[in-house]
Design an enzyme around this catalytic site. Structure first.
Site, mmCIF file in Angstrom:
data_model
loop_
_atom_site.group_PDB
_atom_site.id
_atom_site.type_symbol
_atom_site.label_atom_id
_atom_site.label_comp_id
_atom_site.label_asym_id
_atom_site.label_seq_id
_atom_site.Cartn_x
_atom_site.Cartn_y
_atom_site.Cartn_z
ATOM 1 N N SER A 219 1.365 -0.952 -0.041
ATOM 2 C CA SER A 219 -0.148 -0.325 -0.126
ATOM 3 C C SER A 219 0.904 1.176 0.215
ATOM 4 O O SER A 219 1.655 1.937 0.594
ATOM 5 C CB SER A 219 -0.604 -0.393 1.376
ATOM 6 O OG SER A 219 -1.574 1.605 1.226
ATOM 7 N N TYR A 232 -1.668 0.800 9.964
ATOM 8 C CA TYR A 232 -2.232 -0.170 9.218
ATOM 9 C C TYR A 232 -0.822 0.286 7.914
ATOM 10 O O TYR A 232 -0.611 -0.999 7.158
ATOM 11 C CB TYR A 232 -3.560 0.350 7.663
ATOM 12 C CG TYR A 232 -3.580 -0.549 6.768
ATOM 13 C CD1 TYR A 232 -3.578 -1.549 6.394
ATOM 14 C CD2 TYR A 232 -3.483 0.438 5.433
ATOM 15 C CE1 TYR A 232 -3.676 -2.243 4.659
ATOM 16 C CE2 TYR A 232 -2.964 -0.164 4.640
ATOM 17 C CZ TYR A 232 -3.546 -1.924 4.017
ATOM 18 O OH TYR A 232 -3.759 -1.685 2.269
#
Length: 395
Positions: A219, A232
């Site tokens: 990501s 995250y």
């Protein structure tokens, strides 16, 4: 200008012939990259006509066109044959769509889901071939991972395991680091890092035998300080670094390793507004009183409102990501990094080449705009000394 028409036309004829041949072979796509390349070639043609002698202009234009089309061409692909691939996190989103695509191409797909009776699992059973094997797995449970490892070893004895796609991931909070419980960081690390590590290590003997592929979903939040995605993003940074280590260490074994860094896409989990609202209420209910006083409920509401607004820019078409997964599995020379999604290239350019203040402002503008915590707003009394000491002991 007339003396240039024939040489220039000859170069364009050569470029057009090559492009048509590549389009016919499906080595080239008719899309924005090709149109942009042709526009740049037209600009180069205009310059060559005015600055260079005829033979040199012809050579430059023809060579540039040839090289450009070579760069735009899809790399050669390996045949699917009877290759087996394990994909994690297939209840929704990228994993589910990748299963459909790979199954249609003829792969034997082993797909893990959290719930064998989930809507996504039922959809896959209905639309995929009998080759598909659905497995229940929660990456936080070692017993689930062990069961999947044993099943994979037992069911790939004839085909071997060609690929592992580490797609499963978790993000369940939108908050500053100070507002995010340490337990949330641990949970993200358990799923996004330790679970992936355990599964990948367990499958390495099979992948070494097949000289196969490892594809891991990263990501941009793992490369950049995205506001309010600390838990995250930290876990994704860890797994991407681990994947790079695998990529270096497994070269002698012939295993190729890729990381996919997608932009924002409209997956079911991302667009579940009701679930994000529940997580926000849970955060507010469990936040220590001193932190809630310092930041204020309005601050947290602002973050979530901005986060949900940013999802409006999410792309509905997931095919760029599934195409990247397919390329990483089948390209003779897959990339180490894939960046599917609109604007991801620009984002990385800004991150690597512009000053830190501009990088921060860019993320705030296009993701979550800044908002002052309650204690820092004009007219507020601010933190007392005792409050600051109390919060310091908690963090």
């Amino acid at each position: 200008m007339e003396r240039w028409s024939w040489p220039s036309g000859g170069a364009w004829l050569l470029v057009a012939a090559r492009a048509l041949l590549q389009l016919r072979r499906a080595d080239l796509r008719l899309g924005r990259p090709l149109l942009a390349a042709l526009a740049l070639l037209a600009a180069l043609d205009w310059l060559c006509q005015r600055l260079l002698p005829v033979p040199v202009a012809l050579a430059v234009l023809a060579a540039t066109g040839w090289i450009t089309l070579s760069r735009l061409a899809r790399p050669p692909r390996l045949p699917v044959a009877t290759r087996a691939v394990l994909i994690t996190g297939c209840d929704t989103g990228f994993g589910k769509e990748a299963v459909k695509k790979l199954d249609a191409m003829g792969f034997m797909v082993l797909a893990t889901v959290l719930d064998l009776d989930s809507p996504g699992a039922l959809e896959l059973r209905a639309c995929c071939s009998s080759r598909l094997k659905l497995l229940q797995m929660n990456l936080m449970k070692p017993e689930d991972i062990s069961r999947v490892l044993e099943f994979t070893k037992a069911h790939t004895t004839s085909t071997g395991l060609w690929g592992l796609v580490n797609n499963a991931g978790l993000n369940d909070i939108v908050a500053d680091v100070e507002l995010s419980p340490v337990a949330t960081f641990r949970k993200c690390m358990e799923v996004n890092f330790f679970g992936v590590l355990e599964l990948t290590k367990g499958l390495l003997p099979l992948l070494r035998r097949s000289k196969g592929r490892i594809v891991t979903m990263g990501s941009p939040a793992g490369d950049m300080p995205y506001p309010c995605l600390a838990a995250y993003g930290t876990s994704k940074a860890a797994i991407v670094l681990l994947t790079d280590l695998f990529g270096s260490e497994l070269i002698p074994w012939g295993i190729k390793v890729s990381v996919i860094q997608p932009g924002c896409f409209k997956t079911e989990s991302v667009m579940n507004v009701k679930l994000w609202e529940q997580r926000k209420q849970l955060l507010l209910a469990n936040l220590p009183r001193e932190l809630l006083q310092a930041y204020g409920e309005d601050y947290i509401e602002h973050l979530h409102r901005q986060f949900l607004n940013s999802l409006g820019k999410a792309l509905p078409d997931l095919s760029p990501v599934t195409d990247a997964i397919t390329d990483a599995l089948l390209a003779a020379h897959p990339r180490r990094r894939y960046y599917p999604g609109r604007g991801v290239g620009l984002m990385y350019f800004i991150h690597y080449y512009l000053p830190e203040s501009l990088r921060r402002r860019f993320l705030q503008t296009f993701f979550i705009s800044p908002c002052l915590p309650r204690a820092l707003q004009p007219g507020q009394p601010g933190l007392t000394l005792s409050q600051g000491a109390t919060e310091g002991t908690q963090t």
